[in-house]
Scaffold this motif. Structure first.
Motif, PDB file in Angstrom:
ATOM      1  N   ALA A 252      -0.314   9.469   5.520  1.00 14.20           N
ATOM      2  CA  ALA A 252       0.564   8.547   6.243  1.00 14.20           C
ATOM      3  C   ALA A 252       0.216   8.441   7.715  1.00 14.20           C
ATOM      4  CB  ALA A 252       2.020   9.001   6.101  1.00 14.20           C
ATOM      5  N   GLY A 253      -0.651   9.302   8.207  1.00 16.78           N
ATOM      6  CA  GLY A 253      -0.972   9.300   9.627  1.00 16.78           C
ATOM      7  C   GLY A 253       0.017  10.133  10.424  1.00 16.78           C
TER       8      GLY A 253
ATOM      9  N   THR B 212       0.847  -1.195   0.000  1.00 20.53           N
ATOM     10  CA  THR B 212       0.000   0.000   0.000  1.00 20.53           C
ATOM     11  C   THR B 212       0.878   1.239   0.000  1.00 20.53           C
ATOM     12  OG1 THR B 212      -1.761   1.190   1.181  1.00 20.53           O
ATOM     13  CG2 THR B 212      -0.132   0.041   2.515  1.00 20.53           C
ATOM     14  N   THR B 213       0.279   2.364  -0.345  1.00 15.67           N
ATOM     15  CA  THR B 213       1.008   3.639  -0.295  1.00 15.67           C
ATOM     16  C   THR B 213       0.420   4.569   0.756  1.00 15.67           C
ATOM     17  OG1 THR B 213      -0.409   4.560  -2.041  1.00 15.67           O
ATOM     18  CG2 THR B 213       1.648   3.507  -2.731  1.00 15.67           C
ATOM     19  N   ILE B 214      -0.496   4.063   1.557  1.00 17.17           N
ATOM     20  CA  ILE B 214      -1.159   4.871   2.580  1.00 17.17           C
ATOM     21  C   ILE B 214      -0.938   4.220   3.945  1.00 17.17           C
ATOM     22  CG2 ILE B 214      -3.368   5.781   3.403  1.00 17.17           C
ATOM     23  CD1 ILE B 214      -4.346   5.741   0.524  1.00 17.17           C
ATOM     24  N   GLY B 215      -0.729   5.043   4.948  1.00 19.29           N
ATOM     25  CA  GLY B 215      -0.567   4.534   6.295  1.00 19.29           C
ATOM     26  C   GLY B 215       0.854   4.643   6.795  1.00 19.29           C
ATOM     27  N   ARG B 216       1.041   4.354   8.062  1.00 14.46           N
ATOM     28  CA  ARG B 216       2.350   4.551   8.678  1.00 14.46           C
ATOM     29  C   ARG B 216       3.395   3.567   8.159  1.00 14.46           C
ATOM     30  NH1 ARG B 216       1.179   2.517  14.916  1.00 14.46           N
ATOM     31  NH2 ARG B 216       0.954   0.284  14.442  1.00 14.46           N
ATOM     32  N   GLU B 217       2.997   2.314   7.865  1.00 10.12           N
ATOM     33  CA  GLU B 217       3.956   1.361   7.324  1.00 10.12           C
ATOM     34  C   GLU B 217       4.480   1.823   5.968  1.00 10.12           C
ATOM     35  OE1 GLU B 217       1.140   0.397   8.762  1.00 10.12           O
ATOM     36  OE2 GLU B 217       1.945  -0.649  10.526  1.00 10.12           O
ATOM     37  N   ALA B 218       3.570   2.348   5.147  1.00 11.68           N
ATOM     38  CA  ALA B 218       3.979   2.838   3.827  1.00 11.68           C
ATOM     39  C   ALA B 218       4.920   4.030   3.952  1.00 11.68           C
ATOM     40  CB  ALA B 218       2.748   3.215   3.013  1.00 11.68           C
TER      41      ALA B 218
END
Length: 241
Positions: A170-171, A86-92
């Motif tokens: 990204a959060g 994914t490209t969204i979120g903290r991991e990304a």
């Protein structure tokens, strides 16, 4: 928005920011430390002198450092999706954060290692120490206070980058400031977010400076000659071999 409504948002945002910055810093140190040392070793007069390799590595580092983070983040979206799905979120966000921080930290490491007294390296060489021994027993220990300061600088920079990553979902605290403070005109929440970032950065800077000063006073560059006693057994072992 009341404080009871803001508190859970801010708490989760703080944890997200610390999560992103923590993992990004770890990856940056793992990747940037050997890269920075390699830049010193392969330079003219270095223990592994290789000017071609040095120029190539230096150019790659310079190009990566010169790219604005927001552009780097967009350019790496395909790579990020391939890594974490994914490209969204903290991991990304960790992927571009880490890739952007590695060359930044590598240059700081290079500067720190270059400040080590060359006489100490020559002393270890005269005792039969090889390149790995010199790196492990002299270059890293003697530059440790500066390396701690460099890590602190990298963490502070990553906090700023993580806030920027919040603009693309990204959060973290940056996401809160954009979604609520800017888009929903929650000015109070935005300023609270700014205050939290200022406090977090101040605490990290204080902890880093305190640790670096403590290491410097115990031995660092201004202390006695490096702990060459650790090397006494190595020449003997080489002779018996």
């Amino acid at each position: 928005m009341t404080w009871s409504e803001m508190q859970p948002l801010l708490t989760q945002a703080c944890w997200d920011t610390l999560y992103m910055v923590g993992w990004s810093t770890l990856i940056a140190v793992i990747g940037g430390l050997p890269l920075g040392i390699l830049l010193v070793l392969t330079d003219k007069g270095g223990l592994l002198q290789n000017l071609v390799a040095n120029k190539v590595i230096g150019q790659v580092v310079n190009i990566a450092r010169s790219m604005p983070f927001i552009i780097l983040m967009v350019a790496l979206m395909g790579f990020t999706r391939g890594i974490v799905g994914t490209t969204i979120g903290r991991e990304a966000a960790i992927v571009p954060l880490a890739i952007g921080a590695i060359p930044f930290f590598a240059r700081l490491v290079e500067t720190a290692v270059r400040e080590v007294d060359g006489g100490l390296v020559e002393a270890v060489q005269s005792m039969g120490g090889n390149t790995w021994t010199i790196v492990r027993k002299v270059l890293v220990p003697e530059s440790l206070p500066s390396l701690i300061a460099s890590t602190t600088t990298t963490i502070v920079a990553l906090i700023g980058y993580s806030a920027m990553a919040g603009t693309v979902g990204a959060g973290g605290l940056g996401d809160i400031a954009i979604r609520y403070g800017y888009q929903r005109f929650e000015t109070q929440l935005m300023w609270i977010t700014v205050a939290i970032l200022a406090v977090v950065i101040s605490l990290i800077q204080f902890a880093g400076d305190y640790t670096a000063r403590g290491l410097h006073s115990r031995g660092g560059r201004s202390g006695p000659a490096p702990r060459l006693r650790f090397l006494k057994a190595e020449p003997a072992a080489g002779k018996t071999a």
